[in-house]
Structure formats: C-alpha cells, structure tokens
Design an enzyme around this catalytic site. Structure first.
Site, PDB file in Angstrom:
ATOM      1  N   HIS A  17       0.843  -1.203   0.000  1.00  0.00           N
ATOM      2  CA  HIS A  17       0.000   0.000   0.000  1.00  0.00           C
ATOM      3  C   HIS A  17       0.881   1.257   0.000  1.00  0.00           C
ATOM      4  CE1 HIS A  17      -3.136  -2.615   2.279  1.00  0.00           C
ATOM      5  NE2 HIS A  17      -3.594  -2.441   1.056  1.00  0.00           N
ATOM      6  N   LYS A  41     -18.197  -6.150   8.148  1.00  0.00           N
ATOM      7  CA  LYS A  41     -16.975  -6.917   8.407  1.00  0.00           C
ATOM      8  C   LYS A  41     -16.417  -6.548   9.769  1.00  0.00           C
ATOM      9  CE  LYS A  41     -15.013  -7.808   3.824  1.00  0.00           C
ATOM     10  NZ  LYS A  41     -13.910  -7.397   2.934  1.00  0.00           N
ATOM     11  N   ARG A  90      -1.672  -5.894  -8.131  1.00  0.00           N
ATOM     12  CA  ARG A  90      -0.480  -6.686  -7.794  1.00  0.00           C
ATOM     13  C   ARG A  90      -0.190  -7.743  -8.841  1.00  0.00           C
ATOM     14  NH1 ARG A  90      -2.821  -8.306  -2.102  1.00  0.00           N
ATOM     15  NH2 ARG A  90      -4.541  -8.421  -3.562  1.00  0.00           N
ATOM     16  N   SER A 128      -2.759  -7.538   3.222  1.00  0.00           N
ATOM     17  CA  SER A 128      -3.018  -7.408   4.667  1.00  0.00           C
ATOM     18  C   SER A 128      -3.315  -8.780   5.255  1.00  0.00           C
ATOM     19  CB  SER A 128      -4.204  -6.463   4.906  1.00  0.00           C
ATOM     20  OG  SER A 128      -3.914  -5.181   4.418  1.00  0.00           O
TER      21      SER A 128
END
Ligand code: PNS
Length: 164
Positions: A17, A41, A90, A128
């Site tokens: 990030h 969440k 990515r 993450s």
C-alpha cells in the site's frame, strides 16, 4: 488541482500500500487515503487505528491526507472533490475485480477516472491478510509493513491464532 482518493480496507496498511501511496502522491497534487468502515466486516484494527497507522507511515508526505468513509467510494470521492480513484494492481488475479469495480464506479460517477498503478514487483505477493496470517503464527513481518507500525501490528496480532 488534481486530487485523488486511494480507497481500501488497510487492515493493516502494508509496504505494498505504501508503495502505491508514495508513487501516487507524486502524480497528484493531493492524495486522500480513504479507509473504509465496513459495518458488515469485523476488521482486526479499528478505523482509528488504521488511520493512525497510515498517518504515521506517510508523515513525510506533505500532500497525503487520511480520511474515512462508510458508503460508496464515488460519494466520498465527490465529497473530497477528487478527480480520480487510485487502486494498485499486484497481479493478473486482481484484474477482474478491479475492472468490475472501476466499471461500476464509472457508471455511477462518469466524471471520475480510476487510475491503476502496478504494485512494484517486490511487494506483489503482500496483502493485509498474509501479514495477519504470518503475524498470528509468530512469523516476522518486518519489511512487510512500514517499520514505524511493525511493533504495533505484531503486538496486536501475535498469537491470536488466525486471520480475523
Ligand atoms: O482494500 P480493499 O478491501 O481491496 O478495498 C476495497 C474497496 C474499499 C475499495 C471497495 O470495497 C469499495 O470501494 N467499497 C465501498 C463500496 C463501493 O463503492 N463499492 C464499489 C462499487 S461496486
């Protein structure tokens, strides 16, 4: 003035990030890192913790601000007077979901463009979730998250036995 938002969960912010934050802060006059508060969440870190970690890690970038939102990204982008939404890619596996999200956002807000930056290859394997998994089983996360937050992340997640 070219303003962009970089939305995400950032639970926690990773070196990948930070790569996107640093590079996009050179492209735009102002970059707002927008931390999603997703009521459906249960993140490992609170919104305040996530924002503070990003603030610490980007303290040397004067045109970077940190905000939070809980609705649509495009609504928050409009609130910030942003011209663009930044996302990192990515690998090819990210492509489909990013394309769908960019298309939906374009449909809702035609005046906004999604700007995709390819994550530098050294960070292309980091997420993450991987950081949390490693941490919870006692793995060393130094280098995977900014140095200034590594201890905080490790203290919070070490020994919690799995991804939350
Ligand atoms: O870090 P993440 O989890 O990949 O970030 C995903 C995020 C926050 C960018 C995305 O879930 C999002 O924009 N959520 C807000 C709701 C929304 O606007 N969705 C896009 C239109 S379908």
């Amino acid at each position: 003035m070219k303003i962009a938002i970089y939305p995400g969960s950032f639970d926690p912010v990773t070196s990948g990030h930070m790569d996107i934050i640093q590079r996009s802060s050179r492209i735009f006059d102002k970059l707002i890192v927008a931390v999603l508060e997703n009521k459906r969440k249960t993140p490992s870190f609170t919104v305040e913790e996530r924002m503070e970690m990003i603030r610490k890690a980007s303290a040397d970038l004067p045109n970077v601000e940190v905000g939070t939102f809980s609705g649509l990204t495009v609504d928050y982008a409009r609130l910030c007077n942003a011209n663009a939404i930044v996302r990192g890619l990515r690998a090819i596996s990210d492509f489909e979901s990013e394309l769908a999200m960019a298309a939906m956002n374009k449909r809702m807000a035609p005046e906004l463009d999604t700007v995709i930056l390819f994550t530098s290859s050294e960070w292309s394997f980091i997420s993450s979730s991987v950081v949390k998994e490693m941490c919870s089983f006692g793995g060393d996360i130094h280098g995977l998250v900014p140095d200034c937050i590594a201890e905080e992340v490790q203290n919070k997640l070490q020994g919690c036995g799995g991804i939350k």
